[in-house]
Design a protein around this motif. Sequence first.
Motif, short mmCIF file in Angstrom:
data_model
loop_
_atom_site.label_atom_id
_atom_site.label_comp_id
_atom_site.label_asym_id
_atom_site.label_seq_id
_atom_site.Cartn_x
_atom_site.Cartn_y
_atom_site.Cartn_z
N GLY A 1 -31.11 -2.04 -96.23
CA GLY A 1 -30.33 -2.31 -97.45
C GLY A 1 -29.81 -3.74 -97.48
O GLY A 1 -29.21 -4.16 -98.46
N LEU B 1 -29.98 -7.62 -98.09
CA LEU B 1 -30.78 -8.25 -99.16
C LEU B 1 -31.06 -9.74 -99.00
O LEU B 1 -31.83 -10.31 -99.75
CB LEU B 1 -30.12 -8.01 -100.52
N GLY C 1 -29.41 -12.76 -99.56
CA GLY C 1 -29.15 -13.54 -100.78
C GLY C 1 -29.34 -15.03 -100.60
O GLY C 1 -29.47 -15.74 -101.59
N GLN C 2 -29.33 -15.51 -99.36
CA GLN C 2 -29.43 -16.96 -99.19
C GLN C 2 -30.83 -17.49 -99.48
O GLN C 2 -31.04 -18.69 -99.52
CB GLN C 2 -28.98 -17.35 -97.77
N PHE C 3 -31.78 -16.54 -99.68
CA PHE C 3 -33.16 -16.98 -99.93
C PHE C 3 -33.53 -16.79 -101.38
O PHE C 3 -32.85 -16.09 -102.13
CB PHE C 3 -34.13 -16.19 -99.06
N GLU C 4 -34.63 -17.40 -101.72
CA GLU C 4 -35.17 -17.20 -103.07
C GLU C 4 -35.54 -15.72 -103.22
O GLU C 4 -35.83 -15.03 -102.23
CB GLU C 4 -36.41 -18.07 -103.29
N THR C 5 -35.57 -15.30 -104.47
CA THR C 5 -35.68 -13.87 -104.75
C THR C 5 -36.88 -13.20 -104.05
O THR C 5 -36.73 -12.18 -103.38
CB THR C 5 -35.79 -13.63 -106.25
N VAL D 1 -25.88 2.16 -100.10
CA VAL D 1 -27.26 1.80 -100.42
C VAL D 1 -27.75 2.76 -101.50
O VAL D 1 -27.22 3.86 -101.65
CB VAL D 1 -28.17 1.87 -99.17
N ALA D 2 -28.75 2.32 -102.21
CA ALA D 2 -29.26 3.15 -103.30
C ALA D 2 -29.94 4.40 -102.72
O ALA D 2 -30.44 4.37 -101.60
CB ALA D 2 -30.23 2.36 -104.15
N THR E 1 -33.42 3.72 -101.56
CA THR E 1 -33.52 3.05 -100.27
C THR E 1 -33.35 4.07 -99.15
O THR E 1 -34.08 4.05 -98.13
CB THR E 1 -32.42 1.98 -100.18
N SER F 1 -29.30 -33.08 -97.48
CA SER F 1 -28.10 -33.73 -98.03
C SER F 1 -27.47 -34.69 -97.03
O SER F 1 -26.69 -35.56 -97.40
CB SER F 1 -27.10 -32.67 -98.47
#
Lengths: 376, 881
Positions: free
Chosen positions: A13, A15, A17-21, A62-63, A66, A314
């Motif tokens: 579950g 996900l 989020g720090q990466f591209e979808t 979690v869904a 899942t 950066s």
Amino acid sequence: MIKLLHTADWQIGKLFGQFETDDASALAEARIATVEGLARLATEEQVDLVLVAGDVFDAQGVADKTLRRLFNALAGYPGPWVMIPGNHDAGLAESVWTRAARLQAIPANVTVCLSPAPLVLAAPALAILPAPLTQRITYTDLTEGFAALDTPAGLPRIGLAHGSVQGLLAEGIDSSNPIAAGRAAQARLDYLALGDWHGTRQVDERCWYAGTPETDNFKGNDSGNALLVEIDGPGALPRVTPVATGRYHWHDRTCALLVGSDTDRLEEELAGFGAQDVIQLSVTGHTDLAGLRRIQRAIGAASGRVRSLTADLSALRLSPTDDDITALQADGYLGEVIDELRQGQEGSDPVTAGVARDALALLASLLDEQRGGDAR
Amino acid sequence: MKLKRLRLEQFRRFRQPFQIDGLTPGLNLFTGPNEAGKSTLVAALRAAFFERHRSSAVDDLRPWGDSAATPSVELEFELGGHDYRLTKSFLHKKRCELKWNGQQLDGTDAEDRLAELLGFQHAGKGASKAEHWGIPGLLWISQGSAQEIREPVAHATDHLRRALNASLGEVATSGGDALLTQVEARRNELLTASGGKPRGDYAAALEQEKALGTELAAVDQDIAQYRQKVDRLASLRQEHARESLEQAWVGFRAQEAEARARLEALQGIERELDLTRQQQSRGEERLRLLRSQLDNFEREERELLSRRDATTAAQRALDEATAAVLLWQPRRDEATRRYDNARRALSLARQEDTRRSLTRSLDEQRRQADAAGAALAKAEAAHADLQALHQRAAAGAIKDSDLKTLRELSARLTENRIRREASATRLDYALDAGVRLTLDGQALEGQGERRLLDTSQIELPGLGRLTITPGGTGLADLQRAAAELEDQRSALLQRLGLGSPEEAESRAESRRQLEADLRGAEAGFKALAPRGLDALRLEHSQRHAGATEAGTLLAALPPPPEQAPPAVAAAEAEEDAAREALSILDSQIATARLAEHSARAALDAATREQASAQARLDDPARNQRRTAASTELTDARAEQDALSRRADGLARQIADAHPDILRQDVERYAKSADTSEAQHRALATEIYRLEVELETAGARGLDERRAEIERDLAQAHRRSTELARRAAALDHLLTLLRRHRQALTQRLQAPLQKHLNRYLQLLFPRAHLDIDEHLGPGPLTRPSPQGEETGTLEALSFGAREQMGVITRLAYADLLREAGRPTLLVLDDALVHSDETRLAQMKRVLFDAAGRHQILLFTCHPEKWRDLGVAARALDSTRLP
């Protein structure tokens, strides 16, 4: 002899989020796939039992889908699975486990220990002492009571717990849910299977962290394994063999560009990554416009090849050479602007320095475009 | 640039070839009236440079009416150390040729070369316009446009800059402005031009980030609520289990039952207490009864004592009354004697009085009778009958009143006698023969009876005396009344001369007869003697009879006593007094006797009552009853005491048990049981509700949803951060570019400023003209009486603007010259609006400028320009060959 597979911290579950979808979903997907891999491994290795030491799910909520997928993923191994809840999926009054039970998603060969009652199995013949977390965080050692629990004589005693062994791990890492060091010996356990620490780690001769079977961060702590544990009989020392199970390899790289050859090395390294790699790259130091172009090209090329590449430039300073300036045809006041930006990125305030760096790179690329346009 | 020669052919006014040569490097003055061809020369210059030789839009170059003409211009000029010759013809024969130093360019190449050399552009199509003219457009002033400066400068700015860049050592960039425009455009895609606020993609990214942040917060809240509910469910379950185990209500019910039992027991005691109190009150009643009985006994005893006292008192009263009667008796006797004496004396007095009265009456009667007899004798004959009658009548005449009185007296005497006889003491006597007794002096012999009406004494010879006093109250009075009545009657009879009342009656009867006869006789007499005679006769008779009667009466009187009685009045008074005293004493004695009787009767009653009381007390049953009552009283008291103690004990018992508290206990325990049970049920309900809620919420996969949002948010954040960085970089870049460009412009302006100020001082001492970003003239500042005044050029008068237009152009020319650019100044009828003074100043300016530049000055006012120090060339196209 008993042979078992020890794993933990599946974190189903999660996900990323720090990466591209698309990267994130692939990584999330991989966690289920890895569990399927564990089932296959268990079957191939003909183990007697699979122990999952907590944090099967990354969260309570979690869904349903899942949840069902996870339990379906266990189908590859028809033998007994014994699980305990960890801190992420603690056995609360209402939990992912009660929900799974309600959904009737838990297969018959899976035993979820929601209470610390010893579990005595007939085949394989052994006794499991579980220490399930029934609160999100506890400050008492749930394995404390192991010693007092008697199990049928002649059966191996296997402990199953989730938490941090005191004095072993760095201070501040999951210092809640404590487990006393030396618990295995103290509680006459033949083996104590632990979860919580995501890297594979031996605590003592009878106590191991299996680590997560599929790496989920850049900590680089030897994750992505499961443990094959062989126990000849009660009292015998277990033989523990780590088996790599992870699909993706996570790399956290920081590259300081100080001299021209550093850029070459970075290019080489990036070229070495493949489809199973998840890379977090941070480039520091300084480079000229040509170097920057090379790095950007190399990053672009690698991005298309690896699972995920997150580059942070950066902190990289641009130092256009006179040739650069000439090449850019930055005459007149443009040259002055470039000079000022070049000085600006050396400023003490990181924000304004960053803005100056960005502006310089931008100006360079604009001039590049213009020149390219002129060339055409 | 120095123009040396100019030749025209078939060009507007100049149909024939026309040439000007020998132009000087400095000031060249062309004069001529209007229509002389000055403007045509200027037009030729412009056409030679600005118009493409192929242009078909140059019809106006032809002389009027000559459509077949080929306007051509030929120029010779020196530029950059080279001598150039430009030959250009239009329309009919389109040709352009530029030659210098043995080199030659034809057509468009020649024209482009010229544009580059002089700093202007050609029109892409059609006739050349002001915007193409560049530097020559600025320096060549058309007729009446000297005051217009801004527009020509704008058209020339790029050329000026380029020219200036050269002089400043190439500090300006070739693509700088284009880059600036690009940066600005890209920056403005992300930020608003004025405020620098996010817009476009950047704003959208921020918006999305914010929306996701809000969504995340909402989901976080949902999750927090969910977790709270889970925790609550756990604690509720724990509580429910504990309660189920404890079953607190069972304990409460037991306590309630116990309290209720105690309360009921207490109510039994309360009933007993009530019963005891009822018994107590009945006992009290009985005690009261007994006490009243005993009181009764005591009262009776006390009554006997008082009866005794009363008897004694009555005896004493009787004794006193008897004594009083004895005390009054002698006094009464005395009073009786006195009264008798008085009465006798009065009788005598009245007798004597009557005697005297009769005597007097007799005398009178006799005297009157004698007188009347005389008168009568005279009439007696006539009245013989009547006389006899009168005689008879007179003899028997008794007054009716007397008769009536007499009758009354007789009647009262009769009545009195009857009453006396009724109450008189009767004395019967039967005396032995020879015995003689005396009763009140009357001898009594033999036997008989006497009625004693008054105290009588019976003399018993040799033995003494018996005094008999008749009893009864009225007898004495009756006796006295009888005597009085007798006396009155006797007196009346005496007065009437009658012996007895019967005689009076008969006489009254006779008289009534006589009177009847008399009335008859009188009637006859009246016929004979109508007046007085009869009366006289009668009187005579009467007198006579009266005297007789009086004598009779007098004779009938007893003899007078020896001793003269007192006067009647005195006797009457004495009699009254004595009677009064007697009456009083009678009354007293009667009262005393009455009192004595009463006392005796009282004594009798008291004695009787005492006896009766004594009899009651002496009743033996009474004593028994009394003793019994007394005993019963004692018993009853003891019983009451016992009851009272019992009641107190019960009351104390009740009070000690606190029934009100007990009742509250019952209520409290019942409520506690109800409450705890209800709570338990409510707990179960809530647990169920929570379970359902959590099941529902759990199915939403909140945490996974949160992870998704967080992932999206992270991406949105990355995007917005990238855009922010890009925007910041672009903004920074734009700022820098602008600043550096501005700095550069200022560096470019400096030399222009220098030249401008030089001319300006000649025209407006101590004035200062700013140069704007596009190298155009900015505000003019000059001294004024109020200090300094600043304004735009457009605010100046037309003349001043003209002058400023000229000196500004001169300054540009100086600038261009320093940059090694060609300068040629053309002034077509300029400064016509300047006054003498200003014009003089302008001439100085122009003279000064002519030292550096070639200036072609066309005017129709040659007299104004005579003092320029150059010879004027007169133009007259009409005079040309």
